[in-house]
Design a protein around this motif. Sequence first.
Motif, PDB file in Angstrom:
ATOM      1  N   UNK A   1       0.806  -1.215   0.000  1.00 48.52           N
ATOM      2  CA  UNK A   1       0.000   0.000   0.000  1.00 48.52           C
ATOM      3  C   UNK A   1       0.837   1.262   0.000  1.00 48.52           C
ATOM      4  N   UNK A   2       0.133   2.389  -0.131  1.00 46.30           N
ATOM      5  CA  UNK A   2       0.783   3.698  -0.180  1.00 46.30           C
ATOM      6  C   UNK A   2       0.911   4.255   1.232  1.00 46.30           C
ATOM      7  N   UNK A   3       2.052   4.882   1.519  1.00 41.13           N
ATOM      8  CA  UNK A   3       2.308   5.454   2.844  1.00 41.13           C
ATOM      9  C   UNK A   3       2.836   6.881   2.681  1.00 41.13           C
TER      10      UNK A   3
ATOM     11  N   UNK B   1       5.556  10.660  -0.456  1.00 43.35           N
ATOM     12  CA  UNK B   1       4.565   9.628  -0.775  1.00 43.35           C
ATOM     13  C   UNK B   1       5.295   8.475  -1.444  1.00 43.35           C
ATOM     14  N   UNK B   2       5.153   7.291  -0.905  1.00 46.56           N
ATOM     15  CA  UNK B   2       5.797   6.135  -1.531  1.00 46.56           C
ATOM     16  C   UNK B   2       4.998   4.885  -1.183  1.00 46.56           C
ATOM     17  N   UNK B   3       5.487   3.720  -1.586  1.00 49.56           N
ATOM     18  CA  UNK B   3       4.738   2.472  -1.424  1.00 49.56           C
ATOM     19  C   UNK B   3       5.562   1.449  -0.641  1.00 49.56           C
ATOM     20  N   UNK B   4       4.885   0.747   0.231  1.00 45.28           N
ATOM     21  CA  UNK B   4       5.524  -0.302   1.015  1.00 45.28           C
ATOM     22  C   UNK B   4       4.786  -1.628   0.821  1.00 45.28           C
ATOM     23  N   UNK B   5       5.498  -2.693   1.128  1.00 40.17           N
ATOM     24  CA  UNK B   5       4.850  -4.000   1.240  1.00 40.17           C
ATOM     25  C   UNK B   5       5.408  -4.653   2.499  1.00 40.17           C
TER      26      UNK B   5
ATOM     27  N   UNK C   1       8.549  -0.502  -2.089  1.00 42.19           N
ATOM     28  CA  UNK C   1       8.384  -0.990  -3.461  1.00 42.19           C
ATOM     29  C   UNK C   1       9.230  -0.161  -4.425  1.00 42.19           C
ATOM     30  N   UNK C   2       9.348   1.145  -4.166  1.00 49.34           N
ATOM     31  CA  UNK C   2      10.206   1.979  -5.022  1.00 49.34           C
ATOM     32  C   UNK C   2      11.650   1.508  -4.983  1.00 49.34           C
ATOM     33  N   UNK C   3      12.130   1.147  -3.781  1.00 52.23           N
ATOM     34  CA  UNK C   3      13.519   0.691  -3.661  1.00 52.23           C
ATOM     35  C   UNK C   3      13.730  -0.603  -4.447  1.00 52.23           C
ATOM     36  N   UNK C   4      12.774  -1.510  -4.362  1.00 49.88           N
ATOM     37  CA  UNK C   4      12.886  -2.764  -5.108  1.00 49.88           C
ATOM     38  C   UNK C   4      12.880  -2.491  -6.612  1.00 49.88           C
TER      39      UNK C   4
ATOM     40  N   UNK D   1      14.407   8.460  -7.597  1.00 49.11           N
ATOM     41  CA  UNK D   1      13.089   8.076  -7.088  1.00 49.11           C
ATOM     42  C   UNK D   1      11.968   8.941  -7.662  1.00 49.11           C
ATOM     43  N   UNK D   2      12.276  10.179  -8.005  1.00 47.40           N
ATOM     44  CA  UNK D   2      11.250  11.110  -8.488  1.00 47.40           C
ATOM     45  C   UNK D   2      10.673  10.716  -9.836  1.00 47.40           C
ATOM     46  N   UNK D   3      11.382   9.922 -10.590  1.00 46.13           N
ATOM     47  CA  UNK D   3      10.889   9.502 -11.916  1.00 46.13           C
ATOM     48  C   UNK D   3       9.582   8.719 -11.826  1.00 46.13           C
ATOM     49  N   UNK D   4       9.351   8.064 -10.700  1.00 42.20           N
ATOM     50  CA  UNK D   4       8.139   7.244 -10.562  1.00 42.20           C
ATOM     51  C   UNK D   4       6.857   8.083 -10.512  1.00 42.20           C
TER      52      UNK D   4
END
Length: 342
Positions: free
Chosen positions: A191-193, A206-210, A311-314, A324-327
């Motif tokens: 989800x988004x955190x 704003x980024x995403x975790x699992x 998820x961004x790091x993966x 990271x900003x490209x996402x």
Amino acid sequence: MQNKKLEAIKAEIRAAKAMNAEQLEAYRMKFISKKSVVGELFAEMRNVINEEKKAYGQLINEVKVLAEEKFQELIDKVNSHQKESKSQDIDLTLPPTNISVGGIHPLTATRQRIIEIFERIGFNLSEGPEIEDDWHNFTALNFPENHPAREMQDTFFIEKNPDIALRTHTSSVQVRVMENQKPPIRTLSPGRVYRNEAISARAHCIFHQVEGLYVDENVGFADLKNTLYHFAKEMFGKETKVRFRPSYFPFTEPSAEIDISCQLCGGSGCNVCKGTGWVEIGGSGMVDPNVLENCGIDSKKYTGFAFGMGIERIAMLKYQIKDLRLFTENDVRFLKQFKSML
């Protein structure tokens, strides 16, 4: 007189033409509708003497049938003309138009791949609200009030209500699962955190975790290590190396950060891994007994492990993306590189 009038109307009907819908409607109003010429002829029958009504009615019916047949004929001609016009508008000698096909966003592709890996080893999917209360986001996870651990995560609080905030991690979903489900529990929470951080090449607000959670009897640290070894090799390849470094998280004890061998240099050292050959992908540990008790689970009977990854790091490691900003910038030039993931 009446016969001459009827013959004149028949002649007008036979000569009628229509090339479009507007002309068709004009014909219908004049010869088919209740207030049409034919309709007026029927209305005039009340002025005809009884001996002549039958013959006069037959003549009017002939006019009515003629008007309806002509109307259908005009409809067919208009439809045929429209089809011909459409076919003439298409130039079959022109080269085909190149239609741009979209692709799956790299974050979506990474999220789907992570879920797929863990679903194959028994984890189910769980989701929760992005606006959370203090209990689920902090207190139940062993963050006492005024505890220094709360300062580890800069939080977006809802104005005028310090107990409501945008969730800083998807661990809050795990709390909700443990509150509503009895062990064994094996769940994955993507989800988004949100965290109040400056936006840069390596950080975003704003980024995403699992996050994963496994609670059952006799769950040990070896189970955690084997699960993450399996994930790393499935996600990044069989040659990927994994290591665990001792760390601290309020909701796990013991805790460890997870590193994998750098995907860019193969472990030899580069600017991405800062010359170490290792890159961190997340945190993990054994669920603190206090967290289990807060969620109504007997910590003397059950143990569990938890882990969390960005998820961004993966995705950055998987696709060798350095910013990271490209996402989130929606740059078409960047997104077009991922069309092959359709």
